[in-house]
Structure formats: C-alpha cells, structure tokens
Design an enzyme around this catalytic site. Structure first.
Site, PDB file in Angstrom:
ATOM      1  N   LYS A  58       0.765  -1.403   0.009  1.00 20.63           N
ATOM      2  CA  LYS A  58      -0.223   0.127   0.093  1.00 20.63           C
ATOM      3  C   LYS A  58       0.724   1.355  -0.055  1.00 20.63           C
ATOM      4  O   LYS A  58       0.553   2.265  -0.424  1.00 20.63           O
ATOM      5  CB  LYS A  58      -1.098   0.080   1.202  1.00 20.63           C
ATOM      6  CG  LYS A  58      -1.906  -1.244   1.131  1.00 20.63           C
ATOM      7  CD  LYS A  58      -3.001  -1.165   1.771  1.00 20.63           C
ATOM      8  CE  LYS A  58      -4.216  -2.355   1.557  1.00 20.63           C
ATOM      9  NZ  LYS A  58      -3.741  -3.579   2.073  1.00 20.63           N
TER      10      LYS A  58
HETATM   11  C1  LIG Z   1      -4.164  -4.849   1.431  1.00 15.35           C
HETATM   12  C2  LIG Z   1      -3.356  -5.990   1.163  1.00 15.35           C
HETATM   13  C3  LIG Z   1      -3.682  -6.945   0.219  1.00 15.35           C
HETATM   14  C4  LIG Z   1      -5.213  -6.844  -0.488  1.00 15.35           C
HETATM   15  O1  LIG Z   1      -5.119  -5.974  -1.331  1.00 15.35           O
HETATM   16  P1  LIG Z   1      -6.365  -5.434  -1.998  1.00 15.35           P
HETATM   17  O2  LIG Z   1      -6.141  -4.253  -2.863  1.00 15.35           O
HETATM   18  O3  LIG Z   1      -7.409  -4.866  -1.078  1.00 15.35           O
HETATM   19  O4  LIG Z   1      -7.168  -6.547  -3.101  1.00 15.35           O
HETATM   20  C5  LIG Z   1      -3.166  -8.176   0.344  1.00 15.35           C
HETATM   21  N1  LIG Z   1      -2.100  -8.253   1.206  1.00 15.35           N
HETATM   22  C6  LIG Z   1      -1.467  -7.301   1.789  1.00 15.35           C
HETATM   23  C7  LIG Z   1      -0.281  -7.458   2.885  1.00 15.35           C
HETATM   24  C8  LIG Z   1      -2.348  -6.094   2.028  1.00 15.35           C
HETATM   25  O5  LIG Z   1      -1.940  -5.209   2.862  1.00 15.35           O
END
Ligand SMILES: *Cc1c(COP(=O)(O)O)cnc(C)c1O
Length: 442
Positions: free
Chosen positions: A97
């Site tokens: 993110k």
């Molecule tokens: C947020 C997250 C996901 C999922 O991603 P999305 O965009 O919500 O599908 C998968 N793995 C980790 C470690 C995350 O932080």
C-alpha cells in the site's frame, strides 16, 4: 470531474466509485518505455490520468514519493522456484500500500498547499492501509487523518505501526466490529453529504482513484521487463480488489498482460463469483491473512462497470440488489478472459510458506503465500509474476509457526513494542465516529 477533485472527493456524491472517462491506449509507446526504471515509468504513466497538475510539478511529486523506499529498484523482481516474485513491500510500512499512499500523500499536500483548505481523511483498514495512509499523511499541516480498524482483528505489529505514530494529526480508532463494519461506517459517513462537506472529508482507501493509478505502474513495469514478445500473467493476493483492478486497467491500456489470477483466502466471495456469476455475502472468517479478511470488496464495483459494458444503470441495479439482500446475480454467467480465480485456506497458506522456504530459502509473508499457492493450481505457458504484498516480518506469528524457526524480522519493526501507543476505542456506530471527527477534526 478533474483529477484533483476526484482525489479530494474520494467516493462520488451518489456513493459510487469514480472511473476515468477513457482509458489511455499506450500500445504505440511500449517500445520506447522498455528499460525505464520504476520511477521513470511512473513519470510517463501517471500523467496520462492527470490533466490538471502541471507536468513538471507532477513529475516532482512522483520522484519525491519514492525516496523513502529502501530498495534502489523500488519494486524488485526476484526468482523463487518457477515464478518471479515482485516485492512491493520496500516502502516505510512494509506493505504494497505504500506504493500508492506515499504518492497520494504528496498529491494531497500539493493540492491543499495551493489553497488554505484543511481536510479530514477518514480511512478504514484491515491492517495495512492504516499504517501506510498514516505514513503518507503524518505531519501534513493541512490534513488530519482518522483511521478506523477492527479492534483485536489486526496483528499486534500492524496495530503498533499505527498507534505509535506521535504526530498530532493522526487519530486511531479501534472499532468494536469487523473490517466490513468499518468499511460500511465509512460508506455511510461519506453518504452524509452535508457532513462530508462541512468537515471536508477525504478518502485514503482504494476507493480513491489516485491509488489505482499509482498501482498501474508496477504491473506495467513488470510486464515490460519480462514480457518482450510474450505477455505476462500476474497472481494477486486479493481483498478489496484494489490491487488486481490496477492490473486490469494496465491490461486495457495495452501493456503485455495475459491473465490475472485472483487469489483469495477463505473469504471467497470473489472466487465463487468468477465460477458461478453469483455474488453473495457470507460471514467474515478470520485467517492468518487479515488484510484479506473481507467479504465485500469495495473496488469490485469498478470491475463490474467494465464487465457490464460501462452501463451505469445496470450496475446501480446490481449494487442496489446486493446492498438490500446480500446477494446479486448476473444475467449471464461471468466469463472473463482476463481473470482466473481461486481460494486458498489457512492450512494451504501455511504449508506453502513452509514448502517455499524449504525448497528455495525464500521467506514469504502469508498474503504472498496465498498467491503462491494459487499460482501452483494453474498450468500457464507464459511467464508468471506473483505479487509479494507484505514483508514477512509484519506477520511473524504465522510465518515462524509455518517454518518452525524464528525467520521473520525487520529492523523497522523490532523496536515498536517499546514505544508509546495511543488509540481510542469506539463502538461501530456512525454517530460515535462522527463525534470524534467533530471534536478532533479541523
Ligand atoms: C491490502 C492488502 C492486500 C489486499 O489488497 P487489495 O487491494 O485490498 O485487494 C493483500 N495483502 C496485503 C499484505 C495487504 O496489505
């Protein structure tokens, strides 16, 4: 709506999600972009979606966004057995993110800096969005950020990454409920347009279009690097569908991408939908991959829009049915040449971590392992990139248990436990959350 307004508004006034009027076609540019670094490529791609920030300024924001990444390649590719793993976790909070939220923080600061406006960002997190959003917004003088997370349902380290941030503009709210509750609260509060206006509410979740734009870049980067004459497929650990949706847009733009494997955990509403055409909410199951413990994926609506040939009326009806009854069905079965989908349970996740460690020495975090397990189920001819969405040290309990040794460490996390932490407990109640914003927001 221009890009700046789209970023500030987050969710559209009618509760829907924003999509671009057109998706740029980059086919003619691909050859010229081969060999570009991640940041150089970002400086080509992001401006295609931004018409109202001067190019020179935008390029600077992009460059500044990635200075806090600790790996020189930003999103390095590494070979693990038969697959290529793309590590997206070298940013400040060790999850993918950061790739989008470091840029979003820069963009918010830039837009607000040209006005005297103040914003209150409201975010819901299943764990990683919260800390990444805080890392992107902390210390910004024109932003306060409120992060709702399900109390007791995020990992200890994830919670500390949020609550030990001392900046005065950061407010953590431990909500008595699930992540879906947090996401619902957010939708409801954003739906109160008078409140949204009065407190200048903004969104840092992947409902914010700017996040999707930033994520398109790593799909592009990997496809150019590995694709050559042959398109590449990606395997994506999926929760809210924000990550994999960026891959879908990258494919539509003309990057050499063949298929996207959507890997869910036991919360398999999406995997089932791709098999059956029935979209049906169930009870949330708590797993070793908390960032994916989601039943209703906020970004899925964007994909459905394209799947329904950009018919907003059909989409509204589908979403209204689903909101009312927790179930909706497509007129025709959902067939897609773009997606494969499968669900991976906890046992399979843990045994994949162990197997990968034993055969290649690679330590995968549980979310990444869901992707690796899913990838094994499909025999593809083309090169496959598995996205590694978090550093294993964020989830040491699961990783160490799977491997049977203490292998999951990162210096940035080791000293968190000694720091002072600060959070506010709140019930899963709209008025309670609004009260916090009324009293602490500016
Ligand atoms: C947020 C997250 C996901 C999922 O991603 P999305 O965009 O919500 O599908 C998968 N793995 C980790 C470690 C995350 O932080």
């Amino acid at each position: 709506m221009g890009f700046q307004d789209a970023v500030l508004t987050g969710l559209a006034p009618d509760g829907g999600l924003l999509v671009p009027e057109t998706i740029p076609d980059v086919t003619a540019k691909l050859t010229g972009w081969e060999g570009l670094s991640f940041v150089a490529l970002a400086r080509e791609i992001v401006p295609l979606f931004v018409e109202d920030i001067a190019l020179k300024d935008l390029e600077q924001l992009i460059t500044d966004a990635y200075v806090n990444f600790t790996h020189p390649e930003i999103v390095p590719l590494t070979q693990v057995g038969d697959v290529t793993v793309m590590e997206l976790f070298h940013g400040p909070t060790l999850a993918f993110k950061d790739v989008a939220l470091q840029l979003l923080g820069q963009i918010f600061a830039y837009i607000l800096g040209r006005t005297n406006k103040h914003m209150n960002i409201l975010a819901a997190t299943s764990g990683d969005t919260g800390s990444a959003a805080i890392a992107g917004m902390r210390g910004l003088s024109q932003v306060d950020i409120f992060v709702m997370y399900p109390r007791g349902r995020v990992s200890r380290l994830q919670e500390l990454q949020m609550t030990t941030e001392v900046d005065g503009n950061v407010h953590c709210l431990a909500v008595e409920g699930s992540f879906d509750d947090c996401q619902n609260l957010m939708k409801t509060i954003f739906g109160d347009l008078a409140f949204k206006e009065k407190y200048s509410l903004g969104a840092a979740n992947s409902v914010n279009w700017a996040r999707v734009v930033a994520q398109i870049v790593y799909y592009s980067y990997a496809s150019l690097k590995l694709g050559g004459d042959q398109p590449v497929s990606f395997c994506v650990p999926t929760g809210n569908f924000g990550n994999v949706f960026a891959g879908f847009i990258a494919k539509r733009m003309g990057f050499p991408i063949k298929q996207l494997i959507l890997a869910t955990n036991e919360n398999d509403i999406l995997a089932k939908f791709f098999d059956s055409g029935v979209y049906e909410r169930g009870e949330v199951r708590y797993t070793v991959t908390p960032a994916m413990d989601i039943q209703v994926a906020s970004n899925f609506e964007r994909f459905l829009y394209y799947h329904m040939n950009c018919d907003p009326v059909a989409l509204s009806e589908f979403m209204a049915d689903f909101a009312l009854s927790g179930r909706a069905e497509l007129a025709a079965p959902l067939r897609s040449e773009d997606f494969l989908a499968t669900a991976v349970d906890v046992d399979d996740t843990l045994s994949t971590i162990r197997k990968v460690y034993e055969t290649s020495g690679y330590v995968a975090d549980p979310h990444t392992a869901v992707g690796l397990a899913a990838a094994e189920r499909f025999a593809l001819d083309e090169p496959l990139v598995c996205l590694a969405t978090a550093h294993p040290a964020k989830f040491p309990e699961a990783v160490n248990k799977a491997v049977g040794a203490d292998v999951a460490h990162h210096p940035a996390l080791d000293d968190l436990c000694d720091r002072e932490s600060r959070t506010t407990n709140v019930p899963a109640d709209v008025e309670a959350i609004k009260d916090v914003i009324r009293s602490l927001g500016r």
